[in-house]
Design a protein around this motif. Structure first.
Motif, PDB file in Angstrom:
ATOM      1  N   GLN B 117       0.833  -1.207   0.000  1.00 44.46           N
ATOM      2  CA  GLN B 117       0.000   0.000   0.000  1.00 44.46           C
ATOM      3  C   GLN B 117       0.868   1.259   0.000  1.00 44.46           C
ATOM      4  O   GLN B 117       0.631   2.184  -0.761  1.00 44.46           O
ATOM      5  CB  GLN B 117      -0.919  -0.008   1.235  1.00 44.46           C
ATOM      6  N   HIS B 134      -3.586   9.552   3.588  1.00 44.47           N
ATOM      7  CA  HIS B 134      -4.689   9.153   2.718  1.00 44.47           C
ATOM      8  C   HIS B 134      -4.824   7.642   2.558  1.00 44.47           C
ATOM      9  O   HIS B 134      -5.898   7.153   2.238  1.00 44.47           O
ATOM     10  CB  HIS B 134      -4.516   9.787   1.332  1.00 44.47           C
ATOM     11  N   ILE B 135      -3.733   6.935   2.748  1.00 44.15           N
ATOM     12  CA  ILE B 135      -3.762   5.498   2.453  1.00 44.15           C
ATOM     13  C   ILE B 135      -3.614   4.641   3.711  1.00 44.15           C
ATOM     14  O   ILE B 135      -4.433   3.776   3.985  1.00 44.15           O
ATOM     15  CB  ILE B 135      -2.636   5.120   1.454  1.00 44.15           C
ATOM     16  N   PRO B 138      -6.180   5.704   7.239  1.00 46.29           N
ATOM     17  CA  PRO B 138      -7.601   5.342   7.149  1.00 46.29           C
ATOM     18  C   PRO B 138      -7.821   3.836   7.274  1.00 46.29           C
ATOM     19  O   PRO B 138      -8.818   3.396   7.862  1.00 46.29           O
ATOM     20  CB  PRO B 138      -8.012   5.832   5.755  1.00 46.29           C
ATOM     21  N   GLN B 139      -6.901   3.055   6.738  1.00 51.81           N
ATOM     22  CA  GLN B 139      -7.050   1.601   6.859  1.00 51.81           C
ATOM     23  C   GLN B 139      -6.700   1.137   8.267  1.00 51.81           C
ATOM     24  O   GLN B 139      -7.317   0.226   8.811  1.00 51.81           O
ATOM     25  CB  GLN B 139      -6.161   0.890   5.846  1.00 51.81           C
ATOM     26  N   LYS B 142      -9.501   1.542  11.096  1.00 50.51           N
ATOM     27  CA  LYS B 142     -10.525   0.497  11.207  1.00 50.51           C
ATOM     28  C   LYS B 142     -10.021  -0.685  12.011  1.00 50.51           C
ATOM     29  O   LYS B 142     -10.754  -1.281  12.781  1.00 50.51           O
ATOM     30  CB  LYS B 142     -10.948   0.036   9.822  1.00 50.51           C
ATOM     31  N   ASP B 217     -18.283  -4.148   4.593  1.00 52.95           N
ATOM     32  CA  ASP B 217     -17.055  -4.746   4.059  1.00 52.95           C
ATOM     33  C   ASP B 217     -15.838  -4.065   4.680  1.00 52.95           C
ATOM     34  O   ASP B 217     -15.922  -3.599   5.807  1.00 52.95           O
ATOM     35  CB  ASP B 217     -17.011  -4.661   2.541  1.00 52.95           C
ATOM     36  N   SER B 218     -14.768  -4.010   3.975  1.00 54.40           N
ATOM     37  CA  SER B 218     -13.568  -3.458   4.616  1.00 54.40           C
ATOM     38  C   SER B 218     -13.409  -1.982   4.296  1.00 54.40           C
ATOM     39  O   SER B 218     -12.356  -1.413   4.439  1.00 54.40           O
ATOM     40  CB  SER B 218     -12.336  -4.238   4.151  1.00 54.40           C
ATOM     41  N   HIS B 219     -14.461  -1.355   3.795  1.00 50.49           N
ATOM     42  CA  HIS B 219     -14.276   0.036   3.355  1.00 50.49           C
ATOM     43  C   HIS B 219     -14.330   1.010   4.510  1.00 50.49           C
ATOM     44  O   HIS B 219     -15.340   1.320   5.030  1.00 50.49           O
ATOM     45  CB  HIS B 219     -15.334   0.408   2.316  1.00 50.49           C
TER      46      HIS B 219
END
Ligand SMILES: Nc1ncnc2c1ncn2[C@@H]1O[C@H](COP(=O)(O)OP(=O)(O)OP(=O)(O)O)[C@@H](O)[C@H]1O
Ligand SMILES: [Mg+2]
Lengths: 239, 219
Positions: B117, B134-135, B138-139, B142, B217-219
């Protein structure tokens, strides 16, 4: 377009690249083949500085890879497509494509969206703009990844085994997009095990083994008239 | 068991519970801000920043919260730093302490994101900080929700320690109830029941948040 001179790369005491020299002309499609572990990915990753070279010189579009500012400049000129796609899973396909042009090129959202839709159309995924990566097949994800790289308007595209993680029935759709790109005159360096693609699309084929470029030539020379024994051995296994 | 006494003191204890919740929420909120900074420092390319973060985290995880509370509430004034009230000291102590734990949570969250990523983001010309913002983050956010929920519960229970500096939260009120009624069993059992209800509520909320994220989902 790309000049690699005397490139060396070590991982600790492991010598992965040993005196690699390679020049890529504008609009040329260079295909890199070779056995696993021969340093193909590492060479590609040195070109956009995902790996730090241990020695040697790399110049892309007349920009030498030697300062922080130049690295970002070069990365904007060089698009990269990965074996495992590496799409951003928390963003829709369209947002995957618009992000970098907006953040790096300072493009407006509207402008970036127009370009992104155009590119999705080009890779045959106009109807998938609002899909998240995990809602797409592998082949579709890889085509979005190609569109994402193209959105930065790169002068060179690097492909690292772009079809190796795909189910066989999806390989064709990705190679098709790459062929179109080559026809349009994109400068490309492609690491692949797809010998059919190498023959048909490659202007030049480079064979790497144990961190060196062992032989290079036109597809005819490499496939029909290989000179080096290791290349012959390699070809007999993959063809 | 004197139920009448419990009923009489319940509103008094609940007042303390409100402060307990407030202290905990502030501790986790400020601690999360601190934790993100520490987590980023922990994974940064700058060795100096990494060392600073490691030193901080080791200190606050390796010493008792009780000692930290005394250091802040009584030690700092000796150096001429006046925090104003026991509640301020409590908030600062809980923030600094939870920040260390949350920093480790974020470090693990950031490091759990596939290396590809960051590489994809950098290869598009984004800077390290842009890629983080941005990458990666955010992931990571969660993924850290479940451990953050655990930290929330831990801090809620640990906040009882600030009763030693007379911040009038639930534990302090239970001490007062015990002192005036000489009925420690009723006082502390009621406090325990209130703590339990609070922690169970939080774990339900966290489980709900987790389910929401999964179905989306994983969003
Ligand atoms: N980050 C790394 N740290 C240590 N060793 C590495 C690293 N990356 C690659 N290597 C080693 O460098 C050598 C060359 O790896 P590279 O990935 O470039 O090969 P490749 O030709 O792309 O192979 P493949 O066809 O399997 O992708 C291998 O021996 C590999 O184990
Ligand atoms: Mg490889």
């Amino acid at each position: 377009m790309i000049r690699i001179n005397n490139l060396y790369k070590n991982f600790g005491s492991l010598e992965v690249l040993k005196d690699v020299n390679c020049h890529v002309q504008e609009k040329e499609v260079v295909v890199v083949i070779g056995p696993s572990g021969s340093g193909k990915s590492t060479m590609l990753r040195c070109i956009n500085k995902l790996e730090d070279a241990t020695g040697g010189e790399i110049v892309v579009d007349n920009i030498p890879l030697n300062s922080e500012a130049n690295i970002n400049a070069i990365r904007q000129e060089v698009g990269m497509v990965f074996q495992r796609f590496n799409l951003f899973p928390h963003m829709k396909a369209l947002d995957n494509i618009t992000l970098a042009p907006m953040k790096v090129r300072g493009m407006s959202k509207d402008e970036a969206v127009v370009i992104a839709r155009d590119l999705l159309n080009k890779v045959g995924l106009a109807d998938k703009a609002d899909a998240y990566p995990d809602q797409l097949s592998g082949g579709q994800q890889q085509r979005v990844a190609i569109a994402r790289a193209l959105a930065m308007r790169p002068k060179v595209m690097l492909f690292d085994e772009p079809t190796s993680a795909l189910d066989p029935e999806m390989v064709g759709e990705v190679l098709g997009v790459m062929k179109d790109l080559a026809k349009e005159g994109m400068t490309m360096v492609v690491v692949t095990h797809e010998m059919g693609f190498a023959r048909e699309v490659g202007d030049r084929v480079i064979f790497m083994d144990e961190g060196r470029i062992i032989e290079e030539g036109t597809p005819e020379e490499i496939f029909n008239n290989p000179k080096n024994e290791r290349l012959k051995g390699f070809l007999s296994k993959v063809l | 068991m004197n139920w009448e006494l419990i009923v009489r003191y319940l509103p008094y204890l609940l007042e303390g519970a409100v402060l307990t919740v407030q202290l905990t929420v502030m501790g986790v909120a400020f601690g999360s801000v601190l934790g993100v900074i520490l987590g980023l420092a922990r994974v940064s390319p700058f060795r100096f920043l990494r060392w600073l973060a490691i030193g901080y985290i080791d200190f606050f995880r390796g010493t008792p919260l009780l000692v930290q509370i005394f250091l802040i509430h009584m030690g700092l004034p000796q150096l001429g730093i006046d925090l104003g009230s026991a509640i301020n000291s409590a908030i600062i102590a809980l923030t600094l302490n939870s920040g260390a734990y949350i920093g480790e949570i974020f470090r693990a969250g950031i490091q759990s994101i596939d290396r590809g990523q960051m590489e994809a983001a950098r290869s598009l010309g984004m800077s390290y900080l842009q890629s983080m913002r941005h990458i990666i983050l955010p992931q990571a956010f969660k993924r850290v929700i479940p451990p953050l929920g655990n930290e929330f519960i831990t801090l809620l229970k640990d906040s009882s320690l600030v009763s030693v500096i007379s911040a009038e939260e639930l534990m302090m009120k239970a001490n007062v109830m015990q002192g005036t009624t000489y009925r420690p069993f009723e006082a502390y059992l009621t406090a325990a029941a209130i703590y339990l209800i609070l922690t169970l509520t939080i774990s339900q909320l966290v489980a709900y948040a987790e389910r929401r994220l999964k179905t989306g989902d994983s969003h």
